[in-house]
Design a protein around this motif. Structure first.
Motif, PDB file in Angstrom:
ATOM      1  N   PRO A   1      17.545  34.878  85.955  1.00  0.00           N
ATOM      2  CA  PRO A   1      16.845  34.261  87.087  1.00  0.00           C
ATOM      3  C   PRO A   1      15.422  33.845  86.725  1.00  0.00           C
ATOM      4  O   PRO A   1      14.756  34.514  85.940  1.00  0.00           O
ATOM      5  CB  PRO A   1      16.833  35.353  88.154  1.00  0.00           C
ATOM      6  CG  PRO A   1      17.922  36.292  87.753  1.00  0.00           C
ATOM      7  CD  PRO A   1      18.022  36.210  86.267  1.00  0.00           C
ATOM      8  N   ASP A   2      14.972  32.742  87.325  1.00  0.00           N
ATOM      9  CA  ASP A   2      13.636  32.220  87.040  1.00  0.00           C
ATOM     10  C   ASP A   2      12.543  33.191  87.470  1.00  0.00           C
ATOM     11  O   ASP A   2      11.554  33.378  86.764  1.00  0.00           O
ATOM     12  CB  ASP A   2      13.434  30.871  87.738  1.00  0.00           C
ATOM     13  CG  ASP A   2      14.430  29.841  87.251  1.00  0.00           C
ATOM     14  OD1 ASP A   2      14.566  29.693  86.021  1.00  0.00           O
ATOM     15  OD2 ASP A   2      15.077  29.192  88.082  1.00  0.00           O
ATOM     16  N   ILE A   3      12.717  33.803  88.647  1.00  0.00           N
ATOM     17  CA  ILE A   3      11.705  34.710  89.188  1.00  0.00           C
ATOM     18  C   ILE A   3      12.435  35.964  89.691  1.00  0.00           C
ATOM     19  O   ILE A   3      13.396  35.856  90.457  1.00  0.00           O
ATOM     20  CB  ILE A   3      10.923  34.050  90.344  1.00  0.00           C
ATOM     21  CG1 ILE A   3      10.400  32.667  89.925  1.00  0.00           C
ATOM     22  CG2 ILE A   3       9.768  34.938  90.791  1.00  0.00           C
ATOM     23  CD1 ILE A   3       9.843  31.836  91.073  1.00  0.00           C
TER      24      ILE A   3
ATOM     25  N   ASP B   1      26.613  29.114  87.169  1.00  0.00           N
ATOM     26  CA  ASP B   1      25.838  29.484  88.358  1.00  0.00           C
ATOM     27  C   ASP B   1      26.658  30.373  89.287  1.00  0.00           C
ATOM     28  O   ASP B   1      26.183  31.409  89.757  1.00  0.00           O
ATOM     29  CB  ASP B   1      25.387  28.238  89.133  1.00  0.00           C
ATOM     30  CG  ASP B   1      24.359  27.411  88.400  1.00  0.00           C
ATOM     31  OD1 ASP B   1      23.740  27.918  87.445  1.00  0.00           O
ATOM     32  OD2 ASP B   1      24.175  26.229  88.785  1.00  0.00           O
ATOM     33  N   ALA B   2      27.905  29.966  89.550  1.00  0.00           N
ATOM     34  CA  ALA B   2      28.768  30.724  90.464  1.00  0.00           C
ATOM     35  C   ALA B   2      29.054  32.123  89.914  1.00  0.00           C
ATOM     36  O   ALA B   2      29.026  33.109  90.655  1.00  0.00           O
ATOM     37  CB  ALA B   2      30.072  29.963  90.704  1.00  0.00           C
ATOM     38  N   ARG B   3      29.306  32.215  88.618  1.00  0.00           N
ATOM     39  CA  ARG B   3      29.572  33.518  87.996  1.00  0.00           C
ATOM     40  C   ARG B   3      28.325  34.413  88.073  1.00  0.00           C
ATOM     41  O   ARG B   3      28.422  35.591  88.422  1.00  0.00           O
ATOM     42  CB  ARG B   3      30.031  33.331  86.556  1.00  0.00           C
ATOM     43  CG  ARG B   3      30.487  34.617  85.897  1.00  0.00           C
ATOM     44  CD  ARG B   3      31.164  34.467  84.539  1.00  0.00           C
ATOM     45  NE  ARG B   3      30.547  33.528  83.629  1.00  0.00           N
ATOM     46  CZ  ARG B   3      31.035  32.316  83.328  1.00  0.00           C
ATOM     47  NH1 ARG B   3      32.147  31.891  83.890  1.00  0.00           N
ATOM     48  NH2 ARG B   3      30.410  31.535  82.478  1.00  0.00           N
ATOM     49  N   SER B   4      27.176  33.842  87.783  1.00  0.00           N
ATOM     50  CA  SER B   4      25.927  34.620  87.838  1.00  0.00           C
ATOM     51  C   SER B   4      25.654  35.100  89.261  1.00  0.00           C
ATOM     52  O   SER B   4      25.289  36.269  89.469  1.00  0.00           O
ATOM     53  CB  SER B   4      24.745  33.768  87.360  1.00  0.00           C
ATOM     54  OG  SER B   4      24.917  33.393  86.024  1.00  0.00           O
ATOM     55  N   GLU B   5      25.840  34.217  90.233  1.00  0.00           N
ATOM     56  CA  GLU B   5      25.621  34.597  91.634  1.00  0.00           C
ATOM     57  C   GLU B   5      26.559  35.729  92.040  1.00  0.00           C
ATOM     58  O   GLU B   5      26.147  36.679  92.714  1.00  0.00           O
ATOM     59  CB  GLU B   5      25.833  33.391  92.549  1.00  0.00           C
ATOM     60  CG  GLU B   5      24.723  32.371  92.469  1.00  0.00           C
ATOM     61  CD  GLU B   5      24.996  31.134  93.318  1.00  0.00           C
ATOM     62  OE1 GLU B   5      25.656  31.262  94.380  1.00  0.00           O
ATOM     63  OE2 GLU B   5      24.561  30.044  92.930  1.00  0.00           O
ATOM     64  N   SER B   6      27.803  35.648  91.622  1.00  0.00           N
ATOM     65  CA  SER B   6      28.785  36.671  91.951  1.00  0.00           C
ATOM     66  C   SER B   6      28.410  38.020  91.340  1.00  0.00           C
ATOM     67  O   SER B   6      28.484  39.058  92.006  1.00  0.00           O
ATOM     68  CB  SER B   6      30.161  36.216  91.460  1.00  0.00           C
ATOM     69  OG  SER B   6      31.118  37.206  91.689  1.00  0.00           O
ATOM     70  N   LEU B   7      28.005  38.018  90.079  1.00  0.00           N
ATOM     71  CA  LEU B   7      27.612  39.260  89.415  1.00  0.00           C
ATOM     72  C   LEU B   7      26.355  39.861  90.042  1.00  0.00           C
ATOM     73  O   LEU B   7      26.254  41.080  90.212  1.00  0.00           O
ATOM     74  CB  LEU B   7      27.396  39.021  87.918  1.00  0.00           C
ATOM     75  CG  LEU B   7      28.666  38.725  87.111  1.00  0.00           C
ATOM     76  CD1 LEU B   7      28.310  38.249  85.697  1.00  0.00           C
ATOM     77  CD2 LEU B   7      29.562  39.946  87.059  1.00  0.00           C
TER      78      LEU B   7
ATOM     79  N   TRP C   1      21.856  42.392  94.253  1.00  0.00           N
ATOM     80  CA  TRP C   1      20.620  41.622  94.141  1.00  0.00           C
ATOM     81  C   TRP C   1      20.661  40.517  95.189  1.00  0.00           C
ATOM     82  O   TRP C   1      21.646  39.795  95.311  1.00  0.00           O
ATOM     83  CB  TRP C   1      20.479  41.006  92.752  1.00  0.00           C
ATOM     84  CG  TRP C   1      19.998  41.973  91.725  1.00  0.00           C
ATOM     85  CD1 TRP C   1      20.761  42.766  90.934  1.00  0.00           C
ATOM     86  CD2 TRP C   1      18.639  42.255  91.391  1.00  0.00           C
ATOM     87  NE1 TRP C   1      19.962  43.525  90.117  1.00  0.00           N
ATOM     88  CE2 TRP C   1      18.657  43.229  90.377  1.00  0.00           C
ATOM     89  CE3 TRP C   1      17.415  41.773  91.850  1.00  0.00           C
ATOM     90  CZ2 TRP C   1      17.494  43.733  89.815  1.00  0.00           C
ATOM     91  CZ3 TRP C   1      16.260  42.275  91.283  1.00  0.00           C
ATOM     92  CH2 TRP C   1      16.300  43.246  90.283  1.00  0.00           C
ATOM     93  N   ARG C   2      19.579  40.365  95.937  1.00  0.00           N
ATOM     94  CA  ARG C   2      19.447  39.266  96.894  1.00  0.00           C
ATOM     95  C   ARG C   2      19.051  38.012  96.119  1.00  0.00           C
ATOM     96  O   ARG C   2      18.332  38.096  95.136  1.00  0.00           O
ATOM     97  CB  ARG C   2      18.401  39.629  97.943  1.00  0.00           C
ATOM     98  CG  ARG C   2      18.817  40.856  98.720  1.00  0.00           C
ATOM     99  CD  ARG C   2      17.733  41.429  99.622  1.00  0.00           C
ATOM    100  NE  ARG C   2      17.013  40.393 100.303  1.00  0.00           N
ATOM    101  CZ  ARG C   2      15.678  40.258 100.274  1.00  0.00           C
ATOM    102  NH1 ARG C   2      14.930  41.097  99.610  1.00  0.00           N
ATOM    103  NH2 ARG C   2      15.082  39.293 100.927  1.00  0.00           N
ATOM    104  N   GLN C   3      19.521  36.840  96.601  1.00  0.00           N
ATOM    105  CA  GLN C   3      19.317  35.613  95.833  1.00  0.00           C
ATOM    106  C   GLN C   3      18.821  34.470  96.705  1.00  0.00           C
ATOM    107  O   GLN C   3      19.306  34.272  97.804  1.00  0.00           O
ATOM    108  CB  GLN C   3      20.627  35.174  95.201  1.00  0.00           C
ATOM    109  CG  GLN C   3      21.267  36.217  94.321  1.00  0.00           C
ATOM    110  CD  GLN C   3      22.699  35.854  94.013  1.00  0.00           C
ATOM    111  OE1 GLN C   3      22.943  34.805  93.444  1.00  0.00           O
ATOM    112  NE2 GLN C   3      23.630  36.704  94.392  1.00  0.00           N
TER     113      GLN C   3
ATOM    114  N   LYS D   1      21.204  36.031 101.079  1.00  0.00           N
ATOM    115  CA  LYS D   1      21.171  34.724 100.398  1.00  0.00           C
ATOM    116  C   LYS D   1      20.363  33.722 101.196  1.00  0.00           C
ATOM    117  O   LYS D   1      20.421  33.693 102.417  1.00  0.00           O
ATOM    118  CB  LYS D   1      22.590  34.186 100.202  1.00  0.00           C
ATOM    119  CG  LYS D   1      23.283  34.755  99.008  1.00  0.00           C
ATOM    120  CD  LYS D   1      24.412  33.867  98.580  1.00  0.00           C
ATOM    121  CE  LYS D   1      24.902  34.321  97.237  1.00  0.00           C
ATOM    122  NZ  LYS D   1      25.858  33.446  96.653  1.00  0.00           N
ATOM    123  N   LEU D   2      19.663  32.879 100.440  1.00  0.00           N
ATOM    124  CA  LEU D   2      18.911  31.785 101.037  1.00  0.00           C
ATOM    125  C   LEU D   2      18.989  30.594 100.087  1.00  0.00           C
ATOM    126  O   LEU D   2      18.910  30.763  98.875  1.00  0.00           O
ATOM    127  CB  LEU D   2      17.436  32.191 101.228  1.00  0.00           C
ATOM    128  CG  LEU D   2      16.484  31.100 101.734  1.00  0.00           C
ATOM    129  CD1 LEU D   2      16.841  30.683 103.146  1.00  0.00           C
ATOM    130  CD2 LEU D   2      15.046  31.575 101.651  1.00  0.00           C
TER     131      LEU D   2
END
Length: 152
Positions: free
Chosen positions: A50-52, A97-103, A109-111, A144-145
């Motif tokens: 993640p960037d931040i 992206d989808a795999r990272s979001e799922s993990l 972790w909130r995203q 999520k946002l």
């Protein structure tokens, strides 16, 4: 439409595009830092780097480029040359992206995803509004946002 520059020049131009510390990312980082938020950058131990990263809030922000991540907005247009290459490249980015979001979701972790069109272009949001929305989200428990430009 044919490319207006030679393949060599195009290659040099494309190799100069950064994956981190982009202008939209720097805008979000500076704005949140000015509000007192402290964070880590590009944590290689988290899926998708993640960037931040805000460990205190167990939250991450991705600042996605509309072209590279295939966002359906005015900043994204499929290239007319090498279409198979670009289709494969952008689809692969979306799968990652989808795999990272799922993990990240699995690890609680909130995203937040901030799209490039929210920061630049004709549909951009006022900077203060964008940063305030990120700050509000950090202080809630919303999981999520997604923040994008006005047209999308």
């Amino acid at each position: 439409m044919a490319d207006t520059v030679s393949p060599k020049v195009r290659s040099r131009m494309m190799s100069g595009i950064r994956g981190k510390d982009t202008k939209p990312e720097m805008i979000v980082r500076r704005g949140l830092h000015a509000l007192g938020f402290r964070f880590r950058l590009h944590d290689k131990h988290l899926p998708g780097k993640p960037d931040i990263v805000f460990p205190k809030f167990r939250a991450v922000i991705f600042v996605h480029g509309c072209f590279w991540h295939g966002h359906h907005c005015h900043l994204f247009k499929w290239p007319s040359t090498r279409t198979e290459f670009w289709l494969s490249k952008i689809n692969r980015n979306q799968e990652v992206d989808a795999r990272s979001e799922s993990l990240l979701e699995k690890d609680k972790w909130r995203q937040c995803i901030v799209w490039e069109c929210a920061v630049k272009g004709r549909a951009k949001l006022p900077l203060e509004e964008l940063i305030a929305e990120c700050a509000r989200w950090l202080e809630t428990d919303v999981v999520k946002l997604e923040i994008q430009g006005r047209d999308t």
